[in-house]
Design an enzyme around this catalytic site. Structure first.
Site, PDB file in Angstrom:
ATOM      1  N   HIS A 243      -3.594   1.843  19.143  1.00 46.21           N
ATOM      2  CA  HIS A 243      -4.061   1.428  20.462  1.00 46.21           C
ATOM      3  C   HIS A 243      -4.279  -0.078  20.501  1.00 46.21           C
ATOM      4  CE1 HIS A 243      -4.602   5.448  22.095  1.00 46.21           C
ATOM      5  NE2 HIS A 243      -5.156   5.804  20.955  1.00 46.21           N
TER       6      HIS A 243
ATOM      7  N   ARG B  48      -3.992  -3.007  -8.851  1.00 47.59           N
ATOM      8  CA  ARG B  48      -3.208  -3.070 -10.089  1.00 47.59           C
ATOM      9  C   ARG B  48      -1.745  -3.329  -9.728  1.00 47.59           C
ATOM     10  NH1 ARG B  48      -5.217   0.957 -13.255  1.00 47.59           N
ATOM     11  NH2 ARG B  48      -6.169  -0.491 -14.743  1.00 47.59           N
TER      12      ARG B  48
ATOM     13  N   ALA C 282      -6.931   8.161  -3.088  1.00 48.02           N
ATOM     14  CA  ALA C 282      -7.471   9.060  -2.079  1.00 48.02           C
ATOM     15  C   ALA C 282      -8.448   8.312  -1.178  1.00 48.02           C
ATOM     16  CB  ALA C 282      -8.176  10.236  -2.751  1.00 48.02           C
TER      17      ALA C 282
END
Length: 242
Positions: free
Chosen positions: A123, A194, A170
């Site tokens: 948006h 990394r 995650a």
């Protein structure tokens, strides 16, 4: 009676899941621009539309409760080119969302955890007088390089370009930008934690390589022709076997 009813419901649900999944040879599969052999979208599906602008390669599995959409809604003409491209040998976790309006390109052998969100549209809020939801959205293509892994609940925002064999932790929110091959991205907002140099190795160094886990196999043994061990990194073999 209760056990019989429970068994009946489970049996009917298992039958429905097996027969109602979308496959290349099913009527639903033929609606897609391309739906490769050995691929499937598990049942139940949350939302699927814009199939004529969606390509799925061979031996790719998309989990249940999947949202896979091209365009603002059903019935739009999106032009001559594909809008969503998912490569071969991919595994997309259940409950994930792939929502594209301009271009989302996912390479071969991309794996994700559940509830991953990938979109090329966001948006706009530049007009301070108009509600955000009523302002015209902004599109920015997304590419996810082959061999990449996205952890559960990761969010890939418009304008993200991931290189080959990247890892997204995650819960990470990946910001727009170009990320080189072998980048490890984590955090909210996501940042590269990394990297890998062909001569110097990993920076920062890996704490330990661990012990490779053997591929779990059925107790009855593997079908003929299926390798007992996973393919070496960088090969073109399908894993899991198709």
């Amino acid at each position: 009676m209760s056990r019989l009813l429970s068994w009946t419901i489970r049996s009917l649900w298992s039958y429905a899941r097996n027969k109602a999944e979308i496959r290349a040879d099913s009527r639903a599969g033929r609606r897609f621009r391309r739906f490769g052999a050995g691929s499937s979208i598990a049942f139940p599906v949350a939302t699927v539309y814009g199939e004529p602008w969606i390509e799925i390669g061979e031996c790719t599995v998309l989990g249940a409760d999947m949202t896979l959409a091209a365009g603002m809604g059903p019935g739009y003409d999106l032009g001559p080119d594909p809008v969503v491209r998912i490569g071969s040998g991919c595994a997309i976790g259940r409950g994930s969302h792939i929502v594209a309006h301009k271009s989302v390109d996912i390479g071969d052998h991309v794996y994700t955890g559940p509830y991953v969100y990938i979109t090329d549209q966001n948006h706009s809020y530049t007009d301070t007088e108009a509600p955000v939801g009523l302002q015209w959205p902004v599109d920015d293509p997304v590419t996810i390089g082959p061999g990449t892994w996205l952890g559960a609940n990761a969010v890939v925002l418009p304008g993200v370009h991931l290189g080959r064999n990247c890892v997204v932790a995650a819960g990470t929110v990946v910001r727009p930008g170009h990320y080189p091959d072998h980048s490890v991205i984590a955090g909210v907002p996501g940042r590269v934690v990394r990297t890998h140099d062909p001569e110097l190795g990993w920076d920062p160094p890996m704490r330990g390589n661990g012990t490779p886990t053997r591929v779990p196999t059925p107790s009855t043994g593997l079908p003929p022709g299926v390798p007992e061990e996973p393919p070496e990194p960088g090969t073109h073999s399908h894993f899991p076997p198709c």
